[in-house]
Scaffold this active site. Structure first.
Site, short mmCIF file in Angstrom:
data_model
loop_
_atom_site.label_atom_id
_atom_site.label_comp_id
_atom_site.label_asym_id
_atom_site.label_seq_id
_atom_site.Cartn_x
_atom_site.Cartn_y
_atom_site.Cartn_z
N CYS A 2 -0.67 -8.83 3.52
CA CYS A 2 -0.54 -9.99 4.11
C CYS A 2 -1.01 -10.40 5.41
O CYS A 2 -1.41 -9.26 6.40
CB CYS A 2 1.00 -10.26 4.86
SG CYS A 2 2.15 -10.21 3.30
N ARG A 27 -5.81 -7.35 2.78
CA ARG A 27 -4.76 -7.11 2.96
C ARG A 27 -3.73 -7.48 2.21
O ARG A 27 -2.32 -7.30 2.20
CB ARG A 27 -4.06 -8.00 4.55
CG ARG A 27 -5.28 -7.15 5.64
CD ARG A 27 -5.22 -8.09 6.29
NE ARG A 27 -3.08 -7.67 7.41
CZ ARG A 27 -3.53 -6.94 8.39
NH1 ARG A 27 -4.67 -6.49 8.62
NH2 ARG A 27 -2.96 -6.83 8.66
N TRP A 74 0.76 -9.79 0.29
CA TRP A 74 1.32 -9.11 -0.64
C TRP A 74 2.87 -9.28 -0.09
O TRP A 74 3.85 -9.22 0.06
CB TRP A 74 0.66 -7.89 -0.34
CG TRP A 74 1.02 -6.82 -0.75
CD1 TRP A 74 -0.10 -6.67 -1.94
CD2 TRP A 74 1.98 -5.16 -0.81
NE1 TRP A 74 0.53 -4.80 -2.45
CE2 TRP A 74 1.90 -4.28 -1.73
CE3 TRP A 74 3.27 -5.77 0.12
CZ2 TRP A 74 2.82 -3.69 -2.21
CZ3 TRP A 74 4.07 -4.03 -0.19
CH2 TRP A 74 3.50 -3.26 -1.04
N ASN A 98 3.72 -12.03 8.66
CA ASN A 98 3.19 -11.00 7.73
C ASN A 98 4.42 -9.44 8.22
O ASN A 98 4.10 -9.08 9.55
CB ASN A 98 2.28 -10.13 8.07
CG ASN A 98 2.06 -8.70 8.28
OD1 ASN A 98 1.83 -8.69 7.25
ND2 ASN A 98 0.80 -8.10 8.47
N GLY A 99 4.78 -9.18 6.95
CA GLY A 99 6.18 -7.89 7.52
C GLY A 99 7.22 -8.31 6.53
O GLY A 99 7.16 -8.84 5.98
N GLU A 478 -8.07 12.83 -3.96
CA GLU A 478 -8.88 12.23 -4.00
C GLU A 478 -9.65 11.77 -4.73
O GLU A 478 -9.13 10.20 -4.68
CB GLU A 478 -9.30 12.14 -2.15
CG GLU A 478 -10.62 11.54 -1.98
CD GLU A 478 -9.30 10.10 -1.84
OE1 GLU A 478 -8.13 9.52 -1.58
OE2 GLU A 478 -10.29 8.74 -0.92
N LYS A 482 -8.11 7.66 -5.98
CA LYS A 482 -9.71 6.98 -6.42
C LYS A 482 -9.64 6.79 -8.16
O LYS A 482 -9.48 5.23 -8.30
CB LYS A 482 -10.43 7.45 -6.37
CG LYS A 482 -10.91 7.59 -4.34
CD LYS A 482 -11.39 6.59 -3.73
CE LYS A 482 -9.59 6.27 -3.31
NZ LYS A 482 -9.36 6.45 -1.36
N GLU A 485 -6.16 4.14 -8.25
CA GLU A 485 -6.34 2.82 -7.98
C GLU A 485 -6.69 2.03 -8.50
O GLU A 485 -6.64 0.78 -8.79
CB GLU A 485 -5.85 3.36 -6.31
CG GLU A 485 -6.83 3.82 -5.84
CD GLU A 485 -6.45 4.17 -4.06
OE1 GLU A 485 -5.75 2.95 -3.65
OE2 GLU A 485 -7.65 3.93 -3.79
N HIS A 501 0.19 27.54 -13.75
CA HIS A 501 1.25 27.48 -13.91
C HIS A 501 2.36 26.50 -14.67
O HIS A 501 2.88 26.12 -14.04
CB HIS A 501 1.57 28.07 -12.67
CG HIS A 501 1.45 28.96 -11.92
ND1 HIS A 501 1.68 30.14 -12.36
CD2 HIS A 501 0.50 29.31 -10.90
CE1 HIS A 501 1.09 30.86 -11.84
NE2 HIS A 501 0.05 30.38 -10.67
N LYS A 600 -4.22 -3.11 1.62
CA LYS A 600 -4.75 -2.54 2.87
C LYS A 600 -3.74 -3.00 3.99
O LYS A 600 -3.37 -3.67 4.31
CB LYS A 600 -6.48 -2.84 2.79
CG LYS A 600 -7.46 -1.84 3.28
CD LYS A 600 -8.55 -2.02 3.25
CE LYS A 600 -10.01 -0.87 3.74
NZ LYS A 600 -9.73 0.03 3.22
C1 F6R Z 1 -6.73 4.56 -0.65
C2 F6R Z 1 -5.84 3.81 0.43
C3 F6R Z 1 -4.03 4.20 0.58
C4 F6R Z 1 -4.46 4.12 2.41
C5 F6R Z 1 -2.87 4.29 2.85
C6 F6R Z 1 -2.85 4.89 4.30
O1 F6R Z 1 -7.52 4.73 -1.22
O2 F6R Z 1 -6.48 3.20 0.77
O3 F6R Z 1 -3.88 5.69 -0.12
O4 F6R Z 1 -5.32 5.53 2.39
O5 F6R Z 1 -2.54 3.59 2.86
O6 F6R Z 1 -3.78 3.46 5.35
P1 F6R Z 1 -4.26 3.56 6.57
O7 F6R Z 1 -5.90 4.98 6.74
O8 F6R Z 1 -4.84 2.55 7.29
O9 F6R Z 1 -3.22 4.35 7.39
#
Ligand code: F6R
Length: 605
Positions: A2, A27, A74, A98-99, A478, A482, A485, A501, A600
């Site tokens: 948000c 966000r 969000w 936001n929250g 990772e 990627k 997502e 295994h 994010k």
């Molecule tokens: C994946 C991604 C998330 C963040 C996670 C932590 O591409 O961006 O997995 O890494 O939400 O976010 P931060 O780094 O802001 O604590």
């Protein structure tokens, strides 16, 4: 998670609210809305979906007004529909939030018993009702806000406008960030510096528990106890240019290509190229600690796992890495002498912040590796180790990840030197390798053509496996994250040695197996694992360097990244897995920068 914006302006604000929401869209992007007060009257427009939908609505139904608030959502409580979109209005009060309000159910029952009617499923609506009830009882806006805040449990950053108050926006923060922007005869509040970036670069960051009233030319800030508070006004470089895509199609594409610069900028704060030394900015005594506990989420936790290999191998320092959401509720037994390190792009991730606070409460020294240097983690940790990746807008983290790995690698070298594990010559050699990382990262972007050629095949897959050993194992995790997502293809990362295994049962002609294996101590072992896959009809795509390419098992297709020292291999190999995920997502027509269900800066649990 948000985004919110509020403006007390000299001219109509709707367009500017929208401009700001576009910057905040990373966000959250389930729904959006704006509210204004004009000639004493409150009005709003809201639309499910992205900001575009709200803009279309505003074209059909304009909303004049010089004071207003805006929100991009969000969803937490209630589906992403128009009725649940913010601003939420109760009586004379409109709120963006936001929250999460944890005690909203009890408050809602109380307010309903009081004769109040709810029109949404959100937790936010209780805030609007509480403030409106205070105003109905004769309280001034600020007093009504304070009375409402005192009833709330949970996390919030809020913005408020009130009918009859044409030149007033209220704000408050606890658990979620909020800044105040100082313009010329205009004032702003917003979730971050980017939100108010187009209007002003003079910003004050509110502290936990602060609340604020802004009018045309001032901000009255109060702390959690209601005492007037001064928060320093800083000039931040949140210029419009920082968040433009330039010639790139997506922010993610741009941010992948930004990495040579972001890596260089970050490393320059940790390395002295003349002396051939690595250091923690501000200094840190790594001989005074016995072990390190890293807490982080998602991509940041994978950076932490790479850091573990480096700290243990180079500095002989034991390191534990744990996902913050598990760590915080596990009642972990942490030894005295442990340095707790939170790794976070945003510095606001709720679970990581809670884990950091838990460690602080236990008396541990805390450090935060953060990209947002004014974030809550940056301010609460005993030590802040900055990444200098610049604003990361794509929801899938790329340049923040390599910046985190850069910091952890430089610190591991600094720790190794301080603890006498390496001599000055070895330190200088490692520093020299690190200094090469930005150039090699730039070179590694040249794999893009090869990745582009292979991407259509991956885009057809239902499942994809990623394998790696040593520091390439977290990179495999990772890579899988990627791909999942942004392209919605099921992918899993495994330690290459673990394949036999269990996961090898998944190998068939349909399932691409992406192996990340530069020439290092583990290479031969990984070749054996690749052969096992190929023998079972699996399709192996090997990401390696020139020497690795020459020794690839028959049947593996090879993507050749630059040759580098193993200490910087995670940085140099990262670009390949990011580019692969990116191009697959583009082929699939996915919304690369705003993947479904994600946001994010995850400020809820
Ligand atoms: C994946 C991604 C998330 C963040 C996670 C932590 O591409 O961006 O997995 O890494 O939400 O976010 P931060 O780094 O802001 O604590």
């Amino acid at each position: 998670m948000c985004g919110i914006i509020g403006i007390v302006g000299q001219s109509p604000v709707t367009e500017r609210l929208i401009d700001s929401l576009r910057r905040l869209e990373y966000r959250g992007y389930d729904s959006a809305g704006v509210a204004v007060v004009e000639a004493g009257k409150l009005d709003r427009r809201r639309a499910p979906g992205k900001i575009r939908a709200l803009e279309d609505l505003l074209r059909e139904q304009p909303l004049p007004g010089k004071t207003g608030i805006g929100h991009t959502r969000w969803a937490t409580h209630g589906a992403p529909s128009e009725r649940n979109a913010h601003p939420q209005i109760a009586g004379k009060v409109a709120v963006v939030h936001n929250g999460i309000i944890e005690n909203f159910a009890a408050l809602k029952r109380e307010l309903i018993a009081d004769g109040r009617t709810f029109t949404s499923d959100t937790d936010t609506e209780v805030i609007a009702h509480l403030i409106d009830r205070g105003i109905a009882e004769g309280l001034e806006p600020l007093a009504a806000l304070k009375a409402a805040l005192d009833r709330l449990a949970g996390a919030y950053a809020i913005g408020v406008v009130i009918e009859g108050h044409d030149h007033l926006v209220l704000g408050a923060r606890r658990g979620s960030p909020l800044v105040v922007g100082y313009g010329e005869g205009e004032m702003f509040i917003g979730s971050d510096a980017l939100a108010v970036g187009p209007f002003t670069s003079r910003i004050a960051y509110l502290d936990e528990g602060d609340y604020v009233a802004i009018d045309h030319d001032k901000a009255l800030i109060f702390d959690a106890e209601g005492r007037p508070a001064d928060r320093p006004v800083r000039t931040v470089p949140a210029s419009a240019a920082l968040v433009e895509k330039g010639n790139y199609r997506h922010f993610m594409e741009k941010e992948i290509h930004d990495q040579p610069d972001s890596c260089r900028n970050t490393l320059s704060a940790y390395l002295d190229p003349i002396a051939g030394k690595a250091h923690a900015p501000g200094g840190f005594d790594f001989t005074a600690i016995d072990r390190i506990q890293i807490v982080a989420c998602g991509t940041a936790s994978y950076a932490g796992q790479i850091g573990r290999y480096l700290f243990e191998r180079l500095a002989g320092l034991p390191v534990d890495v744990e996902i913050a959401s598990e760590f915080r509720y596990r009642d972990p037994a942490v030894a005295k002498g442990t340095l707790a390190v939170a790794v976070s792009q945003s510095g606001e991730t709720a679970d990581t912040l809670a884990a950091l606070r838990w460690c602080k409460d236990k008396g541990l020294t805390t450090a935060a590796i953060v990209n947002a240097h004014q974030s809550t983690m940056a301010r609460e940790a005993d030590v802040m180790w900055p990444t200098h990746a610049g604003p990361e807008i794509g929801v899938a983290s790329t340049k923040a990840f390599t910046a985190q790995v850069s910091v952890l690698t430089a610190l591991a070298v600094a720790a190794a030197a301080q603890r006498g594990r390496i001599d000055a010559a070895q330190e200088a050699a490692l520093v020299a390798h690190l200094l090469e990382a930005p150039r090699l990262l730039a070179e590694s972007l040249h794999v893009e053509d090869a990745i582009h050629a292979i991407a259509p095949e991956i885009a057809k897959a239902r499942d994809v496996l990623y394998l790696g050993r040593g520091p390439m194992y977290p990179l495999a995790l990772e890579g899988a994250l990627k791909l999942k997502e942004i392209s919605y293809i099921h992918a899993e990362g495994y330690a290459a040695g673990e394949l036999k295994h269990g996961p090898i049962a998944l190998v068939d002609e349909q399932t691409p197996v992406i192996v990340i294996a530069p020439t290092d101590d583990f290479f031969e072992k990984t070749v054996s694992n690749m052969s096992e896959v190929i023998a079972r009809g699996g399709r192996v795509i090997l990401i390696t360097d020139a020497q690795g390419a020459a020794h690839a098992p028959e049947g593996a297709r090879v993507i050749t990244a630059p040759t580098c020292d193993p200490v910087i291999a995670p940085l140099v190999m990262a670009a390949s897995i990011q580019l692969l995920a990116y191009h697959v997502a583009v082929i699939k027509g996915a919304d690369v920068d705003q993947p479904r269900n994600l946001a994010k800066s995850v400020t809820v649990e």
